[in-house]
Design a protein around this motif. Structure first.
Motif, PDB file in Angstrom:
ATOM      1  N   PHE A  55      75.797  53.179  49.296  1.00 39.59           N
ATOM      2  CA  PHE A  55      76.821  53.738  49.773  1.00 39.59           C
ATOM      3  C   PHE A  55      77.415  54.936  48.805  1.00 39.59           C
ATOM      4  CE2 PHE A  55      80.645  54.677  52.503  1.00 39.59           C
ATOM      5  CZ  PHE A  55      81.655  54.357  51.312  1.00 39.59           C
ATOM      6  N   TYR A  56      77.631  54.240  47.440  1.00 39.35           N
ATOM      7  CA  TYR A  56      78.385  55.088  46.446  1.00 39.35           C
ATOM      8  C   TYR A  56      77.487  56.137  46.013  1.00 39.35           C
ATOM      9  CZ  TYR A  56      82.339  52.095  46.744  1.00 39.35           C
ATOM     10  OH  TYR A  56      83.210  51.131  47.146  1.00 39.35           O
ATOM     11  N   LEU A  57      76.233  55.969  45.980  1.00 42.62           N
ATOM     12  CA  LEU A  57      75.113  57.125  45.585  1.00 42.62           C
ATOM     13  C   LEU A  57      75.449  58.156  46.561  1.00 42.62           C
ATOM     14  CD1 LEU A  57      71.959  55.233  44.617  1.00 42.62           C
ATOM     15  CD2 LEU A  57      73.106  56.682  43.161  1.00 42.62           C
ATOM     16  N   VAL A  58      75.139  57.919  47.897  1.00 42.78           N
ATOM     17  CA  VAL A  58      75.273  59.049  48.710  1.00 42.78           C
ATOM     18  C   VAL A  58      76.709  59.576  48.825  1.00 42.78           C
ATOM     19  CG1 VAL A  58      75.748  57.804  51.069  1.00 42.78           C
ATOM     20  CG2 VAL A  58      74.341  59.671  50.889  1.00 42.78           C
ATOM     21  N   LYS A  59      77.599  58.835  48.618  1.00 41.83           N
ATOM     22  CA  LYS A  59      79.152  59.349  48.589  1.00 41.83           C
ATOM     23  C   LYS A  59      79.048  60.764  47.368  1.00 41.83           C
ATOM     24  CE  LYS A  59      84.043  58.147  48.558  1.00 41.83           C
ATOM     25  NZ  LYS A  59      85.008  57.457  48.299  1.00 41.83           N
ATOM     26  N   ASN A  60      78.538  60.132  46.161  1.00 43.15           N
ATOM     27  CA  ASN A  60      78.732  61.197  45.209  1.00 43.15           C
ATOM     28  C   ASN A  60      77.719  62.278  45.483  1.00 43.15           C
ATOM     29  OD1 ASN A  60      77.419  61.767  42.165  1.00 43.15           O
ATOM     30  ND2 ASN A  60      78.979  60.807  41.965  1.00 43.15           N
ATOM     31  N   LYS A  61      76.704  61.910  45.956  1.00 44.57           N
ATOM     32  CA  LYS A  61      75.996  63.189  46.504  1.00 44.57           C
ATOM     33  C   LYS A  61      76.536  64.263  47.323  1.00 44.57           C
ATOM     34  CE  LYS A  61      71.876  61.932  44.426  1.00 44.57           C
ATOM     35  NZ  LYS A  61      71.424  62.789  43.343  1.00 44.57           N
ATOM     36  N   PHE A  62      77.236  63.551  48.234  1.00 46.23           N
ATOM     37  CA  PHE A  62      78.055  64.472  49.274  1.00 46.23           C
ATOM     38  C   PHE A  62      78.965  65.122  48.566  1.00 46.23           C
ATOM     39  CE2 PHE A  62      76.530  64.359  53.522  1.00 46.23           C
ATOM     40  CZ  PHE A  62      76.155  62.950  53.928  1.00 46.23           C
ATOM     41  N   GLU A  63      79.480  64.589  47.525  1.00 39.52           N
ATOM     42  CA  GLU A  63      80.750  65.096  46.932  1.00 39.52           C
ATOM     43  C   GLU A  63      80.190  66.463  46.180  1.00 39.52           C
ATOM     44  OE1 GLU A  63      82.468  61.847  44.840  1.00 39.52           O
ATOM     45  OE2 GLU A  63      83.711  61.318  46.383  1.00 39.52           O
ATOM     46  N   THR A  64      79.154  66.250  45.563  1.00 42.30           N
ATOM     47  CA  THR A  64      78.493  67.231  44.922  1.00 42.30           C
ATOM     48  C   THR A  64      78.019  68.422  45.847  1.00 42.30           C
ATOM     49  OG1 THR A  64      77.558  65.808  43.169  1.00 42.30           O
ATOM     50  CG2 THR A  64      76.574  67.978  43.481  1.00 42.30           C
ATOM     51  N   LEU A  65      77.600  68.078  46.899  1.00 37.92           N
ATOM     52  CA  LEU A  65      77.274  69.089  48.034  1.00 37.92           C
ATOM     53  C   LEU A  65      78.222  69.753  48.547  1.00 37.92           C
ATOM     54  CD1 LEU A  65      74.605  70.046  50.017  1.00 37.92           C
ATOM     55  CD2 LEU A  65      75.598  68.294  51.870  1.00 37.92           C
ATOM     56  N   PHE A  66      79.218  69.154  49.071  1.00 35.82           N
ATOM     57  CA  PHE A  66      80.294  69.878  49.459  1.00 35.82           C
ATOM     58  C   PHE A  66      81.263  70.815  48.258  1.00 35.82           C
ATOM     59  CE2 PHE A  66      79.739  68.084  53.404  1.00 35.82           C
ATOM     60  CZ  PHE A  66      80.304  66.840  53.403  1.00 35.82           C
ATOM     61  N   THR A  67      80.918  70.347  47.110  1.00 34.60           N
ATOM     62  CA  THR A  67      81.678  71.227  46.061  1.00 34.60           C
ATOM     63  C   THR A  67      80.662  72.403  45.839  1.00 34.60           C
ATOM     64  OG1 THR A  67      82.411  69.169  44.915  1.00 34.60           O
ATOM     65  CG2 THR A  67      82.115  71.099  43.466  1.00 34.60           C
ATOM     66  N   LEU A  68      79.485  72.515  45.881  1.00 38.48           N
ATOM     67  CA  LEU A  68      78.538  73.395  45.764  1.00 38.48           C
ATOM     68  C   LEU A  68      78.792  74.582  46.888  1.00 38.48           C
ATOM     69  CD1 LEU A  68      75.286  71.917  44.709  1.00 38.48           C
ATOM     70  CD2 LEU A  68      76.733  73.317  43.261  1.00 38.48           C
ATOM     71  N   GLU A  69      79.159  74.057  47.999  1.00 37.66           N
ATOM     72  CA  GLU A  69      79.424  74.705  49.460  1.00 37.66           C
ATOM     73  C   GLU A  69      80.706  75.617  49.282  1.00 37.66           C
ATOM     74  OE1 GLU A  69      78.986  72.069  52.945  1.00 37.66           O
ATOM     75  OE2 GLU A  69      76.941  72.217  53.023  1.00 37.66           O
ATOM     76  N   GLN A  70      81.566  74.584  48.636  1.00 35.66           N
ATOM     77  CA  GLN A  70      83.127  75.509  48.427  1.00 35.66           C
ATOM     78  C   GLN A  70      82.698  76.491  47.632  1.00 35.66           C
ATOM     79  OE1 GLN A  70      85.623  72.163  47.175  1.00 35.66           O
ATOM     80  NE2 GLN A  70      85.895  71.466  49.301  1.00 35.66           N
ATOM     81  N   GLN A  71      82.372  76.248  46.504  1.00 35.80           N
ATOM     82  CA  GLN A  71      82.208  77.276  45.488  1.00 35.80           C
ATOM     83  C   GLN A  71      81.438  78.512  46.075  1.00 35.80           C
ATOM     84  OE1 GLN A  71      79.841  75.087  42.347  1.00 35.80           O
ATOM     85  NE2 GLN A  71      81.897  74.238  41.509  1.00 35.80           N
ATOM     86  N   LEU A  72      80.172  78.443  46.896  1.00 42.91           N
ATOM     87  CA  LEU A  72      79.656  79.462  47.199  1.00 42.91           C
ATOM     88  C   LEU A  72      80.388  80.169  48.282  1.00 42.91           C
ATOM     89  CD1 LEU A  72      77.077  81.009  47.781  1.00 42.91           C
ATOM     90  CD2 LEU A  72      76.327  79.098  49.498  1.00 42.91           C
ATOM     91  N   VAL A  73      81.272  79.627  49.059  1.00 41.79           N
ATOM     92  CA  VAL A  73      82.280  80.198  49.960  1.00 41.79           C
ATOM     93  C   VAL A  73      83.331  81.045  49.413  1.00 41.79           C
ATOM     94  CG1 VAL A  73      83.838  79.769  51.904  1.00 41.79           C
ATOM     95  CG2 VAL A  73      81.398  78.676  52.070  1.00 41.79           C
ATOM     96  N   ALA A  74      83.757  80.491  48.403  1.00 37.34           N
ATOM     97  CA  ALA A  74      84.831  80.961  47.538  1.00 37.34           C
ATOM     98  C   ALA A  74      84.306  82.222  46.867  1.00 37.34           C
ATOM     99  CB  ALA A  74      85.343  79.889  46.423  1.00 37.34           C
ATOM    100  N   ALA A  75      83.146  82.190  46.539  1.00 36.89           N
ATOM    101  CA  ALA A  75      82.289  83.481  45.930  1.00 36.89           C
ATOM    102  C   ALA A  75      82.105  84.319  46.994  1.00 36.89           C
ATOM    103  CB  ALA A  75      81.156  82.885  45.006  1.00 36.89           C
ATOM    104  N   GLY A  76      82.304  84.143  48.045  1.00 41.09           N
ATOM    105  CA  GLY A  76      81.867  85.420  49.166  1.00 41.09           C
ATOM    106  C   GLY A  76      80.518  84.966  49.804  1.00 41.09           C
ATOM    107  N   GLY A  77      79.732  83.874  49.643  1.00 35.64           N
ATOM    108  CA  GLY A  77      78.505  83.820  50.051  1.00 35.64           C
ATOM    109  C   GLY A  77      78.599  82.875  51.285  1.00 35.64           C
ATOM    110  N   SER A  78      77.289  82.843  52.040  1.00 34.28           N
ATOM    111  CA  SER A  78      77.375  82.000  53.297  1.00 34.28           C
ATOM    112  C   SER A  78      76.495  80.728  53.062  1.00 34.28           C
ATOM    113  CB  SER A  78      76.811  82.877  54.173  1.00 34.28           C
ATOM    114  OG  SER A  78      75.792  83.251  54.092  1.00 34.28           O
TER     115      SER A  78
END
Lengths: 149, 191
Positions: B159-182
């Protein structure tokens, strides 16, 4: 696993352009105590656009589902979870059928085959499907609805 | 038995369907101050990270189904659903811990909690958590307390492993969107 065959993409990948044959309205009641399940099923129904107007309503247990019917609401399809607090899916289905509710009542449960599931079917379900529903399964339900009109 | 379910590397191919930056893309800065090449690198990093989640068995196709439901009218749908899963599951894990600490363990109650966790983890595609729950239920059926305690630890770990993975995934997505990417959409094309 994900099948690439049926995308849910604003209706663009629906099998063919059936807008002329599309039903006018589809109303669905989603009965499940889990918010996650209600949310996903609601979103899936809104994206599939299986009618010109799709209305969804939710209930968190069987009693709420009954109360909606007692207050005059009616639905084409009821997606009914089995294990819920206050009133479970089996009891709710029995009560709805005793009220002569004619909706298609579809059991949606992750419970494995067994006595509970048999009792659920015998309560008056039209069908029982595993959670979570897929786009294909929902389309098939609506097709069955159309055939039985 | 526990170990065999948790090391399941999959050989699979993915297709990312989104326009990536090519070497011919102009390198002028966009409004966010990032170049097209930087956005491209971010996209590639996101795709590689997402692929790794599937390859390592953390996620299965159900997650892709969830992603397909996300659109402009509900751009945070996946984050909302995954957040719901983590909220509900933390509570379930606490309930499980308490249930197994009782003098007379009610294995039916424990099984009911595990069943619920199995269902919700399956709903978001958290495959390793789901698999851990499958093993857990077997020990519940056997009323094997020691087995259940080990399984609880395994479920918590996953559970905590996948939670960590999701946090990383969503952070990468946010950074991408903030940079103007899709955010590219993924499809599993073969196994």
């Amino acid at each position: 696993m994900a099948s690439p065959s049926t995308r849910i993409d604003d209706g663009r990948d629906v099998d063919s352009d059936n807008s002329g044959l599309m039903r006018e309205k589809l109303s669905v009641l989603i009965v499940d105590d889990e918010l996650l399940v209600r949310k996903v099923h609601e979103k899936l129904l809104s994206k599939l656009k299986l009618a010109k107007q799709v209305q969804t309503q939710t209930a968190t247990n069987g009693k709420e589902a009954l109360d909606l019917h007692l207050s005059g609401s009616s639905f084409d399809i009821i997606l009914m979870d089995l294990q819920m607090p206050i009133m479970d899916g089996t009891e709710a289905t029995k009560e709805l059928r005793a009220m002569r509710v004619e909706s298609m009542i579809v059991g949606v449960t992750s419970v494995d085959a067994g006595a509970d599931k048999e009792a659920f079917m015998e309560a008056g379900l039209d069908k029982c499907l595993p959670k979570l529903l897929t786009a294909d399964k929902i389309k098939s339900l609506v097709e069955t609805l159309e055939k039985n009109k | 038995m526990l170990e065999s379910l948790f090391s399941t590397p999959k050989i699979c191919q993915f297709k990312a369907t989104s326009s990536f930056v090519t070497p011919h893309t102009p390198l002028s800065l966009n409004r966010q101050g990032t170049t097209g090449m930087e956005v491209g690198q971010m996209q590639r990093r996101l795709v590689e990270f997402t692929k790794s989640l599937f390859m390592e068995g953390f996620l299965d196709g159900q997650f892709l189904q969830l992603q397909q439901l996300q659109d402009e009218s509900n751009p945070d749908f996946v984050v909302e659903v995954v957040s719901l899963f983590f909220q509900d599951s933390e509570k379930l894990l606490n309930d499980l811990t308490l249930a197994l600490e009782q003098q007379n363990v009610d294995f039916k109650r424990v099984d009911a909690h595990v069943h619920q966790l199995k269902g919700s983890s399956s709903s978001i595609g958290a495959q390793r958590v789901k698999n851990a729950c499958v093993v857990f239920r077997n020990f519940c059926e056997e009323q094997n307390l020691e087995g259940c305690m080990r399984c609880l630890q395994q479920v918590k770990q996953e559970f905590y492993l996948v939670k960590n993975k999701f946090e990383t995934l969503f952070t990468l997505e946010q950074q991408l969107v903030a940079a103007g990417g899709s955010i590219p959409t993924m499809e599993i094309t073969s196994f």
